[in-house]
Design an enzyme around this catalytic site. Structure first.
Site, PDB file in Angstrom:
ATOM      1  N   HIS A   1     -10.962  -2.677   4.208  1.00 54.07           N
ATOM      2  CA  HIS A   1     -11.082  -2.429   5.246  1.00 54.07           C
ATOM      3  C   HIS A   1     -11.481  -1.056   5.761  1.00 54.07           C
ATOM      4  CE1 HIS A   1      -7.655  -0.003   2.567  1.00 54.07           C
ATOM      5  NE2 HIS A   1      -7.879   0.790   3.730  1.00 54.07           N
ATOM      6  N   ASP A   2     -11.832   0.288   5.206  1.00 55.68           N
ATOM      7  CA  ASP A   2     -13.221   0.958   4.919  1.00 55.68           C
ATOM      8  C   ASP A   2     -14.506   0.894   4.954  1.00 55.68           C
ATOM      9  OD1 ASP A   2     -11.215   2.582   5.833  1.00 55.68           O
ATOM     10  OD2 ASP A   2     -10.076   2.611   2.663  1.00 55.68           O
TER      11      ASP A   2
ATOM     12  N   ASP B   1       1.376  -1.016   0.159  1.00 57.57           N
ATOM     13  CA  ASP B   1       0.049  -0.066   0.236  1.00 57.57           C
ATOM     14  C   ASP B   1       1.056   1.107   0.078  1.00 57.57           C
ATOM     15  OD1 ASP B   1      -2.652   1.568   0.158  1.00 57.57           O
ATOM     16  OD2 ASP B   1      -3.727  -0.337   1.763  1.00 57.57           O
TER      17      ASP B   1
ATOM     18  N   GLU C   1      -6.837   3.556  -5.883  1.00 59.97           N
ATOM     19  CA  GLU C   1      -8.047   4.489  -5.515  1.00 59.97           C
ATOM     20  C   GLU C   1      -8.333   5.438  -5.447  1.00 59.97           C
ATOM     21  OE1 GLU C   1      -9.660   4.404  -0.860  1.00 59.97           O
ATOM     22  OE2 GLU C   1      -8.269   4.886  -1.112  1.00 59.97           O
TER      23      GLU C   1
ATOM     24  N   ASP D   1      -3.061   4.469  -2.825  1.00 55.26           N
ATOM     25  CA  ASP D   1      -4.334   6.104  -1.197  1.00 55.26           C
ATOM     26  C   ASP D   1      -4.631   6.443  -2.330  1.00 55.26           C
ATOM     27  OD1 ASP D   1      -5.021   5.212   0.696  1.00 55.26           O
ATOM     28  OD2 ASP D   1      -4.143   7.284   1.227  1.00 55.26           O
TER      29      ASP D   1
HETATM   30  C1  NOJ Z   1      -7.457   5.590   2.371  1.00 56.92           C
HETATM   31  C2  NOJ Z   1      -7.787   4.438   3.243  1.00 56.92           C
HETATM   32  O1  NOJ Z   1      -8.061   2.867   2.491  1.00 56.92           O
HETATM   33  C3  NOJ Z   1      -8.046   4.623   4.020  1.00 56.92           C
HETATM   34  O2  NOJ Z   1      -7.927   3.165   5.397  1.00 56.92           O
HETATM   35  C4  NOJ Z   1      -7.410   6.176   4.942  1.00 56.92           C
HETATM   36  O3  NOJ Z   1      -8.281   6.715   6.071  1.00 56.92           O
HETATM   37  C5  NOJ Z   1      -7.031   7.642   3.962  1.00 56.92           C
HETATM   38  N1  NOJ Z   1      -7.427   6.674   2.527  1.00 56.92           N
HETATM   39  C6  NOJ Z   1      -6.544   8.293   3.863  1.00 56.92           C
HETATM   40  O4  NOJ Z   1      -5.302   8.052   3.722  1.00 56.92           O
END
Ligand code: NOJ
Length: 548
Positions: A328-329, A100, A264, A204
């Site tokens: 994970h979000d 990541d 992402e 990210d």
């Molecule tokens: C996206 C990530 O998936 C998330 O977990 C993170 O808090 C934010 N970006 C900030 O980096």
């Protein structure tokens, strides 16, 4: 002939949240030696790559998404030697490692930021985004931008008397991608890991890299829970220059054979695939951009079918899609779609969809055993989002609970009290138990993955929707003469499905119909929540429309 496709198109990627996968040293936090000790499970499952959520040194304000050193390993996760061992052990099993990379912001404790904030004339000052307050009202932030994690996006630095920008927490200052030296430093980071042998990167929040040069105010005209949601993000993300950065990253990664990126691109639910697709830059940008559509689909065959059709059509045959049910979000798919006794059957349908589509499937750890979102008591909350917004939003801890390996204390995850509580269903929902049961969800995932690997049409063939009707989604994957039909009954009740009359279909895999069973010529009954995957024995070319 089977087209030669790169591994990142034919393999399945498994996301590990390292804090929660396996603890090896009894501190309640998962680590790299722990992951190494569980590689056999992943090999057995049949996945071809692991995406590791961040493992760098970090003060952990955002659990590793606040990096204080891009080229080392955080002590709670292990050492650089542990990482090299993980890479070697994974590669020995034909499993790739994707890191990541968080390049939009660093930790406020990163040496770059410490230098940048030491004085206005520090050489690294412009590696971050600094601004004076409003003209005539210098204590007021320069514009109205909001942080995605709450509050203003600008933090006052009393020492140098300017504001710095942070899209997320104030402990995560945004870097300045318009600065050439910063870019070079980031290229060095990318080279460092590629030289070490990592197979790719999950990037990210790429669409935040570049901000409006003039820092114009965001228009406010929507309603939402947080002020961030009220704004139209015309200037604080998705600036056209970002695509140039994507192309430069692509050029570096392309120098190394068999590597990849998956980015992402954040958009508000339920997503904006048209925008996300632009980050492929016609094959010159991201290798893949995440499609999060499934994270927001209601449990309806038509909703999934529309998401697939839209994404497949947008990318065409030159760009490569991907799909994911959980990360994970967002709350885990098992919990999102849970419905009493039907929950497990629904998880089987969702898995079959994910693993039979044209596009790389991303599986989130624990999904293969049906892990649910945990209920985290308030006094055990860890996620800064949960702490800030509880009880309106309890944060992301629920989808990050420890992996459930067996029915021993702490589910075999750790000898010590884990950093987040283990879900209380672990005595029955765990890997060891599901290895024993032939019809467990784990064995269903294995069978689907094996089938995808054995049938080139499933990983490399074209996708064509046949129809969606009565909550059944039916589509075909085709490669040369191989035709595979997938019928997914999202409904709890039996449905009849029409099949093309000029073809004989033989089942490859099904939740209820026997394997190698030849289907009746023109119509087949699908029991509730049935998954039916069948191969054409003869070469008919007609498709069928249920309305005829
Ligand atoms: C996206 C990530 O998936 C998330 O977990 C993170 O808090 C934010 N970006 C900030 O980096």
């Amino acid at each position: 002939m089977t087209p030669h496709r790169p591994w990142w198109q034919t393999e399945i990627v498994y996301q590990i949240y390292p804090r929660s996968f396996q603890d090896s040293n009894g501190d309640g936090i998962g680590d790299l030696p722990g992951i190494i000790s569980r590689l056999d499970h992943l090999q057995d499952l049949g996945i071809g790559a692991i995406w590791l959520s961040p493992i760098y040194p970090s003060p952990m304000y955002d659990f590793g998404y606040d990096v204080s050193n891009y080229t080392d390993i955080g002590p709670e996760f292990g050492t650089m030697n542990d990482f090299k061992t993980l890479l070697a052990e994974a590669h020995r099993r034909n499993i790739r490692i994707i890191l990541d990379l968080i390049l939009n912001h660093t930790s406020h404790q990163h040496p770059w930021f410490k230098e940048a904030s030491s004085s206005k004339d520090n050489p690294k000052r412009n590696w971050y985004i600094w601004h004076n307050g409003k003209p005539g009202a210098s204590s007021k932030p320069p514009n109205n931008w909001q942080a995605a994690f709450g509050g203003r996006a600008w933090e006052w630095d009393a020492h140098t008397e300017q504001f710095y920008l942070h899209t997320f927490l104030k402990e995560q200052p945004d870097v300045n991608w318009r600065n050439f030296e910063l870019q070079q430093a980031m290229w060095d980071v990318i080279h460092f890991w590629l030289d070490l042998g990592v197979d790719g990167f999950r990037l990210d929040v790429v669409n935040w890299f570049i901000k409006d040069r003039h820092f114009r105010d965001s228009p406010c005209r929507r309603w939402g829970l947080r002020p961030y949601d009220w704004q139209q993000h015309l200037y604080d993300r998705n600036q056209p220059e970002t695509l140039e950065i994507m192309k430069q990253i692509r050029a570096i990664v392309d120098e190394y054979p068999h590597r990849m990126t998956v980015g992402e691109v954040y958009t508000e639910p339920p997503g904006d695939p048209e925008l996300v697709a632009t980050y492929y830059a016609d094959g010159k940008g991201l290798y893949m951009a995440f499609n999060f559509a499934f994270l927001f689909c209601p449990w309806q065959a038509a909703a999934f079918a529309e998401a697939v059709d839209r994404w497949d059509a947008l990318l065409g045959s030159n760009l490569w899609p991907n799909y994911t049910l959980s990360n994970h979000d967002q709350p885990r798919a098992f919990s999102r779609y849970a419905r009493g006794h039907d929950s497990l059957a629904r998880a089987r349908v969702a898995a079959a969809l994910l693993l039979t589509l044209r596009g790389t499937p991303f599986v989130y750890y624990g999904e293969e055993i049906g892990m649910r979102n945990g209920r985290i008591p308030r006094n055990r909350l860890q996620d800064p989002l949960g702490k800030r917004y509880w009880p309106f939003h309890s944060g992301r801890d629920g989808e990050r609970t420890p992996m459930q390996w067996d029915n021993s204390v702490h589910a075999g995850f750790s000898q010590a009290e884990p950093w987040l509580p283990v879900n209380n269903d672990y005595p029955s929902v765990n890997v060891a138990a599901q290895q024993q049961e032939s019809d467990s969800l784990l064995n269903w995932y294995r069978a689907l993955i094996q089938l995808r690997q054995n049938e080139p049409a499933l990983h490399s063939g074209s996708y064509q929707r046949w129809w969606v009707k009565d909550n059944v989604f039916c589509f075909e994957r085709q490669l040369n003469d191989d035709r595979i039909m997938i019928a997914l009954n999202f409904a709890p009740k039996e449905r009849n499905i029409p099949l093309p009359q000029d073809v004989t279909w033989q089942t490859l895999l099904s939740t209820q119909v026997a394997k190698h069973h030849t289907l009746a010529t023109n119509e087949t009954h699908l029991p509730g929540y049935e998954v039916l995957i069948a191969k054409a024995l003869s070469k008919g070319l007609n498709h069928v429309d249920p309305s005829t």
